[in-house]
Design an enzyme around this catalytic site. Sequence first.
Site, PDB file in Angstrom:
ATOM      1  CE  LYS A   1     -10.081  -0.258  -3.132  1.00 19.74           C
ATOM      2  NZ  LYS A   1     -10.028   0.094  -1.712  1.00 19.74           N
TER       3      LYS A   1
ATOM      4  NE  ARG B   1      -4.702   2.743  -2.547  1.00 21.52           N
ATOM      5  CZ  ARG B   1      -4.834   1.461  -2.305  1.00 21.52           C
ATOM      6  NH1 ARG B   1      -5.147   0.629  -3.261  1.00 21.52           N
ATOM      7  NH2 ARG B   1      -4.658   1.019  -1.087  1.00 21.52           N
TER       8      ARG B   1
ATOM      9  NE  ARG C   1      -8.809  -5.678   5.291  1.00 20.99           N
ATOM     10  CZ  ARG C   1      -8.697  -4.758   4.333  1.00 20.99           C
ATOM     11  NH1 ARG C   1      -9.629  -4.634   3.414  1.00 20.99           N
ATOM     12  NH2 ARG C   1      -7.646  -3.967   4.314  1.00 20.99           N
TER      13      ARG C   1
ATOM     14  NE  ARG D   1      -4.179  -5.474   3.942  1.00 18.04           N
ATOM     15  CZ  ARG D   1      -4.659  -4.696   2.979  1.00 18.04           C
ATOM     16  NH1 ARG D   1      -5.592  -5.154   2.164  1.00 18.04           N
ATOM     17  NH2 ARG D   1      -4.211  -3.481   2.828  1.00 18.04           N
TER      18      ARG D   1
ATOM     19  NE  ARG E   1      -4.277   0.311   4.414  1.00 16.03           N
ATOM     20  CZ  ARG E   1      -5.125  -0.639   4.804  1.00 16.03           C
ATOM     21  NH1 ARG E   1      -5.131  -1.040   6.056  1.00 16.03           N
ATOM     22  NH2 ARG E   1      -5.931  -1.189   3.949  1.00 16.03           N
TER      23      ARG E   1
END
Length: 221
Positions: free
Chosen positions: A14, A89, A128, A161, A172
Site C-alpha cells: 500500500k 482501518r 522490509r 520497523r 498486525r
Amino acid sequence: MYNIIFVGAPGAGKGTQASRVAQKLNMVHISSGDLFRQALEQGTELGKQVKAYMEKGALVPDEITIQMVMERLSATDGANGVILDGFPRNLPQAEALDGAVGARGKTIDKVVYIEVSEEELVKRLSGRWLCRQCQAVYNTVNSPPKMEGKCDKCGGELYQRPDDKPETVKKRLDVYFAETAPLIDYYRRQGTLMTVEGEGSVEEVTRRIVAALPAEKLVVK
Ligand code: AMP
C-alpha cells in the site's frame, strides 16, 4: 478533486504503491502510519500517546487517529486529489471519513484493494527496510538497496520497523483480518471497490493500478 483510498494487508505494498501513484498522478499522499511514525520520531505528545499501541501492532484508538487524519485532510483543499493509505482501518473510521467527506460536498471516488497471499505478506514484512529520512521502502528479497543499509534515493540510513518483528507481524495480520478486511465488503457495497493483484514487480503493480483507475479525472505526469 479525486479521492482514492488504498486498502490491503500490512505488507501488501500500500505505502509503496500509494507513494508512486500519488507522484505519477500529482496527488497528495496521506499515510496514517507515516504520520504516527513521524510523531514518534519527533517525540511529540501524539507520539507519546500512540507508542505503546504501535509497538504491540494494535490499532491506535479511533478518536486519536480520526482527528489526526482529518486535520491533515483539511490541509489539502485545492489539491488535485488525495490518496489515503492506512486509513480507514475499521468500520467506525470508514463511517467517520464518509461523514467528513460528505459534509464538504466531496466523495470517495475509488477504493483500491491490493490483494496479496498471506504467505507472501509474511515474507515481505520480515524483509522490509525503510529510510529514516525519506521513508523509501526496500525489501531484502524483492527490491534491495544498492548499498546495504543506505537509501538509494537520499543516502539516508535504513532501519527495520520494530513492528516488523515476527510476533508483531502476526498480531498486525490478525488485526487486519478482524478489523480492516470487513472494509472490502463495505466499499464493494458502495460500488467504489477495485481489486488489483498485488504480486509481481513494484512497477508492474503500479501500472495495473493506474490502468484500472478511470482516466477522465486523472492528470498523469
Ligand atoms: P502502517 O504503517 O499503516 O502499517 O501503520 C503502522 C501502525 O500505526 C499500525 O500498526 C497502527 O498501530 C498504527 N495505525 C496506522 N494507521 C492506523 C489507523 N488508521 N487506525 C489505527 N491505527 C493505525
